[in-house]
Write a protein that holds these residues in place. Structure first.
Motif, PDB file in Angstrom:
ATOM      1  N   PHE A 150       0.830  -1.198   0.000  1.00 25.12           N
ATOM      2  CA  PHE A 150       0.000   0.000   0.000  1.00 25.12           C
ATOM      3  C   PHE A 150       0.865   1.248   0.000  1.00 25.12           C
ATOM      4  CE2 PHE A 150      -2.116   3.545   2.020  1.00 25.12           C
ATOM      5  CZ  PHE A 150      -3.242   3.662   1.220  1.00 25.12           C
ATOM      6  N   CYS A 151       1.799   1.329   0.930  1.00 23.30           N
ATOM      7  CA  CYS A 151       2.638   2.523   1.043  1.00 23.30           C
ATOM      8  C   CYS A 151       3.500   2.724  -0.202  1.00 23.30           C
ATOM      9  CB  CYS A 151       3.521   2.452   2.280  1.00 23.30           C
ATOM     10  SG  CYS A 151       2.583   2.477   3.827  1.00 23.30           S
ATOM     11  N   ASP A 152       3.934   1.639  -0.810  1.00 24.91           N
ATOM     12  CA  ASP A 152       4.820   1.731  -1.958  1.00 24.91           C
ATOM     13  C   ASP A 152       4.121   2.233  -3.213  1.00 24.91           C
ATOM     14  OD1 ASP A 152       7.299   1.345  -3.372  1.00 24.91           O
ATOM     15  OD2 ASP A 152       6.416  -0.468  -4.232  1.00 24.91           O
ATOM     16  N   SER A 153       2.969   1.666  -3.526  1.00 23.87           N
ATOM     17  CA  SER A 153       2.395   1.977  -4.833  1.00 23.87           C
ATOM     18  C   SER A 153       0.910   2.298  -4.861  1.00 23.87           C
ATOM     19  CB  SER A 153       2.655   0.803  -5.789  1.00 23.87           C
ATOM     20  OG  SER A 153       2.056  -0.366  -5.295  1.00 23.87           O
ATOM     21  N   MET A 154       0.227   2.143  -3.739  1.00 21.89           N
ATOM     22  CA  MET A 154      -1.220   2.364  -3.758  1.00 21.89           C
ATOM     23  C   MET A 154      -1.662   3.643  -3.052  1.00 21.89           C
ATOM     24  SD  MET A 154      -2.147  -1.613  -3.022  1.00 21.89           S
ATOM     25  CE  MET A 154      -3.891  -1.390  -2.823  1.00 21.89           C
ATOM     26  N   CYS A 155      -0.852   4.163  -2.171  1.00 25.82           N
ATOM     27  CA  CYS A 155      -1.239   5.327  -1.382  1.00 25.82           C
ATOM     28  C   CYS A 155      -1.329   6.571  -2.268  1.00 25.82           C
ATOM     29  CB  CYS A 155      -0.237   5.556  -0.246  1.00 25.82           C
ATOM     30  SG  CYS A 155      -0.587   7.046   0.708  1.00 25.82           S
ATOM     31  N   GLU A 156      -2.538   7.095  -2.407  1.00 24.51           N
ATOM     32  CA  GLU A 156      -2.758   8.277  -3.249  1.00 24.51           C
ATOM     33  C   GLU A 156      -2.064   9.521  -2.685  1.00 24.51           C
ATOM     34  OE1 GLU A 156      -4.062   8.297  -6.286  1.00 24.51           O
ATOM     35  OE2 GLU A 156      -4.343   6.125  -6.100  1.00 24.51           O
ATOM     36  N   VAL A 157      -1.952   9.602  -1.361  1.00 22.60           N
ATOM     37  CA  VAL A 157      -1.272  10.745  -0.748  1.00 22.60           C
ATOM     38  C   VAL A 157       0.199  10.728  -1.147  1.00 22.60           C
ATOM     39  CG1 VAL A 157      -0.560  11.808   1.431  1.00 22.60           C
ATOM     40  CG2 VAL A 157      -2.880  10.889   1.198  1.00 22.60           C
ATOM     41  N   ARG A 158       0.846   9.591  -1.005  1.00 25.14           N
ATOM     42  CA  ARG A 158       2.272   9.477  -1.351  1.00 25.14           C
ATOM     43  C   ARG A 158       2.490   9.750  -2.841  1.00 25.14           C
ATOM     44  NH1 ARG A 158       6.154   5.345  -2.813  1.00 25.14           N
ATOM     45  NH2 ARG A 158       8.166   5.875  -1.879  1.00 25.14           N
ATOM     46  N   LYS A 159       1.643   9.183  -3.696  1.00 28.33           N
ATOM     47  CA  LYS A 159       1.781   9.399  -5.133  1.00 28.33           C
ATOM     48  C   LYS A 159       1.675  10.883  -5.477  1.00 28.33           C
ATOM     49  CE  LYS A 159      -1.183   6.019  -6.482  1.00 28.33           C
ATOM     50  NZ  LYS A 159      -1.928   5.152  -7.428  1.00 28.33           N
ATOM     51  N   CYS A 160       0.733  11.565  -4.853  1.00 25.11           N
ATOM     52  CA  CYS A 160       0.541  12.992  -5.105  1.00 25.11           C
ATOM     53  C   CYS A 160       1.749  13.802  -4.623  1.00 25.11           C
ATOM     54  CB  CYS A 160      -0.733  13.475  -4.417  1.00 25.11           C
ATOM     55  SG  CYS A 160      -1.079  15.239  -4.676  1.00 25.11           S
ATOM     56  N   ALA A 161       2.225  13.501  -3.417  1.00 26.21           N
ATOM     57  CA  ALA A 161       3.377  14.231  -2.873  1.00 26.21           C
ATOM     58  C   ALA A 161       4.622  14.027  -3.725  1.00 26.21           C
ATOM     59  CB  ALA A 161       3.629  13.803  -1.436  1.00 26.21           C
ATOM     60  N   LEU A 162       4.833  12.814  -4.185  1.00 29.59           N
ATOM     61  CA  LEU A 162       5.982  12.558  -5.059  1.00 29.59           C
ATOM     62  C   LEU A 162       5.835  13.297  -6.385  1.00 29.59           C
ATOM     63  CD1 LEU A 162       6.516   8.738  -4.406  1.00 29.59           C
ATOM     64  CD2 LEU A 162       8.028  10.613  -3.708  1.00 29.59           C
ATOM     65  N   ARG A 163       4.634  13.293  -6.937  1.00 29.44           N
ATOM     66  CA  ARG A 163       4.372  13.989  -8.206  1.00 29.44           C
ATOM     67  C   ARG A 163       4.612  15.494  -8.059  1.00 29.44           C
ATOM     68  NH1 ARG A 163      -0.199  11.835  -8.858  1.00 29.44           N
ATOM     69  NH2 ARG A 163      -1.488  13.450  -7.964  1.00 29.44           N
ATOM     70  N   LYS A 164       4.224  16.045  -6.908  1.00 30.34           N
ATOM     71  CA  LYS A 164       4.390  17.482  -6.676  1.00 30.34           C
ATOM     72  C   LYS A 164       5.756  17.829  -6.091  1.00 30.34           C
ATOM     73  CE  LYS A 164      -0.459  18.612  -6.080  1.00 30.34           C
ATOM     74  NZ  LYS A 164      -1.471  19.227  -5.211  1.00 30.34           N
TER      75      LYS A 164
END
Length: 111
Positions: A63-77
């Motif tokens: 979940f933390c690696d590839s599914m967490c939308e918060v993490r994905k957004c923070a990395l993208r930004k």
């Protein structure tokens, strides 16, 4: 900001996956997997309960690696945490966490 504060403000040092990983605690992995599987109605196994924190290099839960939308957004930004994002006040991605966990909100406002 402390590196073990997640993008969303949760403290990874308090997470059972992190604690099980750093202590190599298979019993905690088992109980965490069972609890998380029930809470999320998802097939979570003890083998998945390995995480060094979402902002730290190293192993992460699926979940933390590839599914967490918060993490994905923070990395993208390219923000250190959601606290550095100008949209945090209106963000629907992190809102549930911040509305349900005062500590997470506090962690994001402390610098």
């Amino acid at each position: 900001m402390k590196k073990m504060i997640a993008y969303c403000g949760l403290d990874c040092e308090k997470c059972d996956a992190y604690i099980a990983t750093i202590n190599n605690d298979d019993a905690l992995r088992e109980t965490t997997a069972k609890r998380w599987a029930e809470l999320n109605n998802a097939p979570i196994t003890a083998e998945m309960i390995n995480c060094m924190g979402c902002r730290i290099d190293g192993v992460k839960t699926p979940f933390c690696d590839s599914m967490c939308e918060v993490r994905k957004c923070a990395l993208r930004k390219a923000v250190e945490t959601c606290g550095d994002c100008g949209e945090i006040g209106s963000c629907k991605i992190v809102a549930e966490i911040l509305n349900n966990c005062e500590e997470a909100r506090d962690n994001l406002t402390k610098k």
